[in-house]
Design a protein around this motif. Structure first.
Motif, short mmCIF file in Angstrom:
data_model
loop_
_atom_site.label_atom_id
_atom_site.label_comp_id
_atom_site.label_asym_id
_atom_site.label_seq_id
_atom_site.Cartn_x
_atom_site.Cartn_y
_atom_site.Cartn_z
N ARG A 121 0.87 -1.17 0.00
CA ARG A 121 0.00 0.00 0.00
C ARG A 121 0.91 1.23 0.00
O ARG A 121 1.58 1.49 0.99
CB ARG A 121 -0.94 -0.01 1.20
CG ARG A 121 -1.86 1.21 1.26
CD ARG A 121 -2.93 1.06 2.34
NE ARG A 121 -4.00 0.16 1.92
CZ ARG A 121 -5.08 -0.12 2.67
NH1 ARG A 121 -5.20 0.44 3.87
NH2 ARG A 121 -6.01 -0.94 2.23
N GLU A 122 0.94 1.93 -1.13
CA GLU A 122 1.89 3.02 -1.33
C GLU A 122 3.30 2.48 -1.13
O GLU A 122 3.65 1.48 -1.73
CB GLU A 122 1.58 4.19 -0.39
CG GLU A 122 1.19 5.49 -1.10
CD GLU A 122 2.35 6.18 -1.81
OE1 GLU A 122 3.51 5.80 -1.65
OE2 GLU A 122 2.07 7.13 -2.57
N ARG A 123 4.12 3.12 -0.29
CA ARG A 123 5.50 2.65 -0.11
C ARG A 123 5.62 1.56 0.94
O ARG A 123 6.70 1.03 1.19
CB ARG A 123 6.39 3.83 0.32
CG ARG A 123 6.42 4.97 -0.69
CD ARG A 123 7.23 6.13 -0.13
NE ARG A 123 6.75 7.40 -0.66
CZ ARG A 123 7.09 8.58 -0.18
NH1 ARG A 123 7.94 8.64 0.84
NH2 ARG A 123 6.62 9.69 -0.70
N TYR A 124 4.52 1.25 1.59
CA TYR A 124 4.55 0.28 2.68
C TYR A 124 4.18 -1.13 2.24
O TYR A 124 3.35 -1.33 1.35
CB TYR A 124 3.58 0.68 3.79
CG TYR A 124 3.97 1.93 4.55
CD1 TYR A 124 5.07 1.92 5.41
CD2 TYR A 124 3.24 3.10 4.41
CE1 TYR A 124 5.43 3.06 6.12
CE2 TYR A 124 3.59 4.25 5.12
CZ TYR A 124 4.69 4.21 5.97
OH TYR A 124 5.04 5.34 6.66
N THR A 125 4.78 -2.11 2.91
CA THR A 125 4.33 -3.49 2.82
C THR A 125 3.53 -3.77 4.09
O THR A 125 4.02 -3.55 5.21
CB THR A 125 5.51 -4.47 2.75
OG1 THR A 125 6.23 -4.24 1.53
CG2 THR A 125 5.03 -5.92 2.77
N ILE A 126 2.30 -4.23 3.92
CA ILE A 126 1.44 -4.53 5.07
C ILE A 126 1.53 -6.02 5.34
O ILE A 126 1.21 -6.84 4.48
CB ILE A 126 -0.03 -4.13 4.80
CG1 ILE A 126 -0.11 -2.75 4.13
CG2 ILE A 126 -0.83 -4.19 6.08
CD1 ILE A 126 0.46 -1.62 4.94
N ALA A 127 1.97 -6.39 6.54
CA ALA A 127 2.12 -7.79 6.91
C ALA A 127 1.33 -8.05 8.20
O ALA A 127 1.00 -7.12 8.94
CB ALA A 127 3.60 -8.14 7.10
N PHE A 128 1.05 -9.33 8.45
CA PHE A 128 0.18 -9.68 9.56
C PHE A 128 0.82 -10.72 10.49
O PHE A 128 1.57 -11.59 10.06
CB PHE A 128 -1.15 -10.23 9.02
CG PHE A 128 -1.90 -9.23 8.21
CD1 PHE A 128 -2.82 -8.39 8.79
CD2 PHE A 128 -1.65 -9.10 6.84
CE1 PHE A 128 -3.50 -7.44 8.03
CE2 PHE A 128 -2.32 -8.16 6.07
CZ PHE A 128 -3.25 -7.33 6.68
N ILE A 129 0.50 -10.58 11.77
CA ILE A 129 0.93 -11.52 12.80
C ILE A 129 -0.34 -12.06 13.46
O ILE A 129 -1.21 -11.28 13.88
CB ILE A 129 1.82 -10.84 13.85
CG1 ILE A 129 3.14 -10.40 13.23
CG2 ILE A 129 2.07 -11.77 15.04
CD1 ILE A 129 4.00 -9.56 14.15
N ARG A 130 -0.44 -13.36 13.57
CA ARG A 130 -1.64 -13.93 14.18
C ARG A 130 -1.61 -13.74 15.69
O ARG A 130 -0.64 -14.06 16.36
CB ARG A 130 -1.76 -15.42 13.85
CG ARG A 130 -3.13 -15.95 14.30
CD ARG A 130 -3.29 -17.42 14.07
NE ARG A 130 -4.55 -17.87 14.62
CZ ARG A 130 -4.79 -19.09 15.06
NH1 ARG A 130 -3.86 -20.00 14.98
NH2 ARG A 130 -5.96 -19.42 15.54
N GLN A 131 -2.70 -13.19 16.20
CA GLN A 131 -2.87 -12.99 17.63
C GLN A 131 -3.98 -13.91 18.12
O GLN A 131 -5.12 -13.82 17.67
CB GLN A 131 -3.23 -11.53 17.92
CG GLN A 131 -3.52 -11.23 19.38
CD GLN A 131 -2.41 -11.65 20.31
OE1 GLN A 131 -2.55 -12.62 21.09
NE2 GLN A 131 -1.27 -10.98 20.23
N LYS A 132 -3.64 -14.82 19.04
CA LYS A 132 -4.61 -15.80 19.52
C LYS A 132 -5.52 -15.26 20.62
O LYS A 132 -6.60 -15.80 20.86
CB LYS A 132 -3.88 -17.05 20.02
CG LYS A 132 -3.16 -17.82 18.92
CD LYS A 132 -2.50 -19.08 19.46
CE LYS A 132 -1.79 -19.84 18.35
NZ LYS A 132 -1.15 -21.07 18.87
N ASN A 133 -5.09 -14.20 21.29
CA ASN A 133 -5.93 -13.58 22.32
C ASN A 133 -7.00 -12.70 21.69
O ASN A 133 -6.82 -12.17 20.59
CB ASN A 133 -5.07 -12.71 23.25
CG ASN A 133 -4.20 -13.52 24.17
OD1 ASN A 133 -4.68 -14.14 25.12
ND2 ASN A 133 -2.89 -13.52 23.92
N THR A 134 -8.10 -12.53 22.40
CA THR A 134 -9.09 -11.54 21.99
C THR A 134 -8.44 -10.16 22.08
O THR A 134 -7.76 -9.86 23.06
CB THR A 134 -10.32 -11.60 22.91
OG1 THR A 134 -10.91 -12.90 22.82
CG2 THR A 134 -11.35 -10.56 22.52
#
Length: 241
Positions: A121-134
């Motif tokens: 997204r634009e100059r950024y790379t958007i990455a994700f980390i799975r969070q198991k907690n609410t």
């Protein structure tokens, strides 16, 4: 007031870096097509900038170039849905805010219960980390601390030893209730994170949460954190080496 005049007037009142879409104008303009056309014309004229498809912002010019919006604005559509918090910023930008590194990378990491493939997204790379907690507004600061512990060996421009010293100071600054909540949330993190938190809490002589953490760990498993013993004298009590 004409639709184009209303849109221009409302944009003028927005703070620079605020990310908006056509939906922000539908309270006064009935035609989505008219809003989209007006926004695209303004973007083409350089009055606003396009962040991604359907997303715009007011650019801020500096002697070093045009600034991108704050990271939270860039990904705010992935942090909240229908008024409910569904994600939070983590990773490099948060490590910087916590005083763990001076670097802020071009990767924006988001903690979510349900993840997806990374994208640009634009100059950024958007990455994700799975969070198991609410995920709640109240526990986000604690989850960010635990994420830093989980990925301590990947924090840039620092050492494990320096990171542990800083994390120790951060945990020490929490209330007893917050430290207990941290230990509870850590139960859904990998064993190495639980061991590191247990050692930090033990050093602070907070016994109640350390007992709970110790019971979840395999007594013969070793956790490799090079330099930890120099920053955490009791690390071996938690099989950290």
């Amino acid at each position: 007031m004409k639709a184009t005049d209303y849109i221009a007037s409302k944009i003028n009142r927005l703070t620079r870096g605020y990310v908006f879409t056509y939906e922000d104008f539908m309270d006064e303009v009935d035609s989505k097509e008219a809003v989209v056309k007006a926004l695209n014309r303004m973007a083409a004229a350089g009055k606003i900038a396009k962040l991604a498809k359907g997303k715009y912002y007011k650019p801020e010019a500096t002697p070093f170039g045009t600034l991108l919006p704050p990271q939270e604005q860039v990904v705010k559509d992935m942090l909240e849905e229908n008024g409910k918090i569904v994600g939070y910023l983590t990773g490099y930008s948060i490590y910087n805010q916590l005083g763990l590194t001076t670097q802020v990378g071009s990767i924006i990491q988001i903690g979510k219960n349900e993840t997806r493939a990374s994208f640009k997204r634009e100059r950024y790379t958007i990455a994700f980390i799975r969070q198991k907690n609410t995920i709640t507004k109240e526990n986000i600061p604690l989850l960010q601390i635990l994420d830093a512990m989980r990925y301590i060996k990947k924090i840039p421009d620092t050492t494990v030893q320096a990171s542990i010293k800083r994390l120790s100071a951060i945990v020490k600054g929490l209330t007893n209730d917050e430290q207990s909540s941290l230990a509870r949330l850590a139960l859904k993190y990998p064993p190495s994170t639980r061991a590191l938190l247990g050692a930090l809490l033990e050093q602070l002589q907070n016994e109640t949460p350390t007992d709970k953490l110790r019971k979840t760990l395999n007594p013969i498993t070793k956790y490799s954190l090079p330099g930890a013993l120099k920053a955490l004298p009791n690390a071996q009590n938690w099989n950290i080496e």
